[in-house]
Design a protein around this motif. Sequence first.
Motif, PDB file in Angstrom:
ATOM      1  N   CYS A  68       0.942  -1.276   0.264  1.00 40.15           N
ATOM      2  CA  CYS A  68      -0.106  -0.043  -0.011  1.00 40.15           C
ATOM      3  C   CYS A  68       0.914   1.249   0.203  1.00 40.15           C
ATOM      4  O   CYS A  68       2.008   1.145   0.649  1.00 40.15           O
ATOM      5  N   THR A 133      -7.991  -1.924  -2.289  1.00 39.49           N
ATOM      6  CA  THR A 133      -7.316  -0.777  -2.865  1.00 39.49           C
ATOM      7  C   THR A 133      -8.315   0.173  -3.151  1.00 39.49           C
ATOM      8  O   THR A 133      -8.089   1.402  -3.288  1.00 39.49           O
ATOM      9  N   GLY A 134      -9.766  -0.212  -3.393  1.00 32.67           N
ATOM     10  CA  GLY A 134     -10.925   0.305  -3.802  1.00 32.67           C
ATOM     11  C   GLY A 134     -11.051   0.503  -5.021  1.00 32.67           C
ATOM     12  O   GLY A 134     -11.785   0.853  -5.703  1.00 32.67           O
ATOM     13  N   GLU A 135      -9.801  -0.394  -6.027  1.00 30.20           N
ATOM     14  CA  GLU A 135     -10.032  -0.223  -7.375  1.00 30.20           C
ATOM     15  C   GLU A 135     -10.226  -1.837  -7.712  1.00 30.20           C
ATOM     16  O   GLU A 135      -9.464  -2.075  -8.575  1.00 30.20           O
ATOM     17  N   ASP A 136     -10.773  -2.616  -6.884  1.00 25.73           N
ATOM     18  CA  ASP A 136     -11.101  -3.917  -7.032  1.00 25.73           C
ATOM     19  C   ASP A 136      -9.704  -4.867  -6.855  1.00 25.73           C
ATOM     20  O   ASP A 136      -9.305  -6.009  -7.572  1.00 25.73           O
ATOM     21  N   GLY A 137      -8.594  -4.233  -6.275  1.00 25.80           N
ATOM     22  CA  GLY A 137      -7.166  -4.637  -5.986  1.00 25.80           C
ATOM     23  C   GLY A 137      -6.991  -4.769  -4.516  1.00 25.80           C
ATOM     24  O   GLY A 137      -7.848  -4.335  -3.633  1.00 25.80           O
ATOM     25  N   TRP A 138      -5.836  -5.608  -4.325  1.00 26.72           N
ATOM     26  CA  TRP A 138      -5.143  -5.565  -2.809  1.00 26.72           C
ATOM     27  C   TRP A 138      -4.175  -4.982  -2.569  1.00 26.72           C
ATOM     28  O   TRP A 138      -3.214  -5.330  -3.615  1.00 26.72           O
ATOM     29  N   CYS A 139      -3.651  -4.643  -1.397  1.00 31.79           N
ATOM     30  CA  CYS A 139      -2.301  -4.311  -1.153  1.00 31.79           C
ATOM     31  C   CYS A 139      -1.702  -4.585   0.074  1.00 31.79           C
ATOM     32  O   CYS A 139      -2.676  -4.913   1.023  1.00 31.79           O
TER      33      CYS A 139
END
Length: 174
Positions: A68, A133-139
């Motif tokens: 992140c 991440t809010g963008e269909d992703g993960w961090c």
Amino acid sequence: MRDPVRVTAALLAGCALALAGCTADPPEPPDPAPTEPDDGRTAAEEPVRDYLDAMRVKDVEQGRAQLCPATQEIFDASATGPGGDFAERFTVPRTQVVDTRPVTVGFEVTATVTVAVADATTDVELVFTVTPTGEDGWCIHDETSSSPAADSTEQPADESGGPPADESASVSAD
């Protein structure tokens, strides 16, 4: 005595019905049992797997890309240092994600990492907190070691007196 025509007709009708059952389309097989819905576990494991792969090949930029944004500055200061995940003094021959469980902020992904220094190896358990991440992703938001250094008899020690390899720098945005 029975009427032979009626008996023959009844037998033929019974055979026709039996044969019709054999030639009809077979019934549709039942749908497979419903699988557990993907609640994000698989997607949350992706940045951890990518980070672990980056550790194995010492690709600092690829490792950093899985973090992140708030965590990247801490990573930059410690990744290649003596206790960092990308330190040159040790190798990472094997990694494996062993557990993923939901937590308030996303998922905790636990991995076993085999660390080798010279001829000594040890398995280290790392726990990554992964957030959306809010963008269909993960961090990766946080990384900690759950393997106490005192528990291993094959602990690779730092020749400079620094921490053992499993005391990787905790990366956290807290």
